[in-house]
Design a protein around this motif. Structure first.
Motif, short mmCIF file in Angstrom:
data_model
loop_
_atom_site.label_atom_id
_atom_site.label_comp_id
_atom_site.label_asym_id
_atom_site.label_seq_id
_atom_site.Cartn_x
_atom_site.Cartn_y
_atom_site.Cartn_z
N ILE A 96 0.85 -1.21 0.00
CA ILE A 96 0.00 0.00 0.00
C ILE A 96 0.88 1.25 0.00
CG2 ILE A 96 -1.64 1.36 1.37
CD1 ILE A 96 -2.76 -1.39 2.38
N TYR A 97 1.90 1.27 0.87
CA TYR A 97 2.78 2.44 0.95
C TYR A 97 3.52 2.66 -0.37
CZ TYR A 97 6.54 5.55 2.31
OH TYR A 97 7.42 6.60 2.36
N VAL A 98 4.03 1.59 -0.95
CA VAL A 98 4.82 1.71 -2.19
C VAL A 98 3.96 2.24 -3.34
CG1 VAL A 98 5.91 0.32 -4.01
CG2 VAL A 98 6.63 0.06 -1.64
N VAL A 99 2.76 1.70 -3.50
CA VAL A 99 1.88 2.13 -4.59
C VAL A 99 1.53 3.61 -4.44
CG1 VAL A 99 -0.44 1.91 -5.58
CG2 VAL A 99 0.94 -0.13 -5.16
N ASN A 100 1.24 4.05 -3.21
CA ASN A 100 0.77 5.42 -2.99
C ASN A 100 1.88 6.45 -2.80
OD1 ASN A 100 -1.87 4.76 -3.31
ND2 ASN A 100 -2.43 4.87 -1.16
N HIS A 101 3.07 6.02 -2.35
CA HIS A 101 4.10 6.99 -2.00
C HIS A 101 5.46 6.77 -2.67
CE1 HIS A 101 1.33 8.57 0.95
NE2 HIS A 101 1.15 7.36 1.43
#
Length: 301
Positions: A96-101
């Motif tokens: 989730i963090y990688v996709v969004n940030h």
């Protein structure tokens, strides 16, 4: 090979998972931990409802199987179930963090790397056999990691975290292969939420955003359409298809991710990264070549 409903189920599952950046990108304003918290909550409630209405017999069989095992096997079940829940939580949070940030490419790269990393771990931990072309594929995967690392060590570390957490999760699943996978997943997510559930302010932190209708809608979409439904489709496919077949179809997921990253979300990549992606794609093709399979089948016969 004749195409049937099991192939259709596997393809549908991985195509759905390929589009998971859409609900995640719609929640970019929310911290990754808040998205994860509610994804686990909605998923585990949904799975418990399904289990209570349609899978009671599977739960009874799981409890009976656990009771029949000795103390060592019982401890192993508890340990690997707890570990599986922790690994899945880490994997979901990191993705989730990688996709969004960070970028979608980094998340996609990890899921191209994951099956080959799982095979290497299977050799080291479960003593599973690897053919020569598969060892060469492992070497090419390492080369692609070096290329990504020299371009961005930050992106590489996240790719390795996502790939390694899911690869180790798959190993724990293999070690508990006699148990029903839906029952195991429900237990793992339930245990994960038991730890993070009571500590919402600490887990999400001061970055927590107010819960809105938009947030709830995207979380339900993420939990139902992009978690529970493809999971059931994948397990249905595994009833009849070989794991190797499902493993090949699994690459639809990162391929769709890559396509969206460049064509829809407008991400760009350096020449070095593009070379790394070509190397990992080459390693995937090499890994799945049927070299040496007939010889192995003859020997085992």
């Amino acid at each position: 090979m004749k195409f049937n409903k099991y192939h259709g189920a596997a393809i549908s599952a991985f195509v759905i998972w390929g589009f998971i950046p859409f609900p995640l990108k719609a929640l970019t304003a929310f911290p990754s931990s808040q998205i994860l918290y509610f994804r686990i909550l909605v998923s585990v409630v949904t799975l418990l409802l399904i289990s209570g209405t349609t899978r009671r017999e599977k739960w009874r069989q799981t409890i009976q199987l656990f009771k029949e095992h000795g103390p060592i096997e019982k401890r192993r079940f508890i340990l690997y179930t707890l570990l599986g829940g922790a690994l899945l939580t880490i994997n979901w949070l990191a993705f989730i963090y990688v996709v969004n940030h960070v970028d979608i490419q980094t998340g996609s790269f990890s899921y191209l790397l994951c099956p080959i990393l799982t095979a290497a771990l299977g050799f080291l931990i479960l003593h599973e056999h690897l053919r020569l072309n598969q060892w060469l594929s492992v070497g090419l995967s390492l080369m692609s990691c070096l290329l990504v690392g020299t371009d961005s060590i930050y992106n590489l570390l996240f790719s390795l975290l996502i790939a390694a957490s899911y690869a180790f999760y798959l190993i724990t699943q293999r070690l508990l292969k006699e148990y029903d996978k839906i029952v195991l997943l429900t237990l793992q997510l339930l245990l994960a939420f038991t730890f993070i559930g009571p500590s919402y302010p600490w887990f999400v932190g001061e970055a927590a955003q107010p819960i809105t209708g938009h947030f709830i809608g995207q979380i339900v979409l993420l939990s139902w359409l992009f978690t529970v439904i493809p999971l059931f489709l994948n397990l249905f496919a595994l009833k009849e298809l070989k794991s190797a077949t499902v493993g090949v179809l699994m690459y639809l997921n990162p391929i769709i991710n890559f396509t969206m990253a460049f064509l829809y979300f407008g991400e760009v990549a350096s020449e070095q990264k593009i070379l790394a992606y070509f190397v990992i794609f080459a390693s995937v093709v090499l890994y799945n070549l049927p070299i040496g399979k007939k010889k192995e089948a003859t020997a085992s016969a």
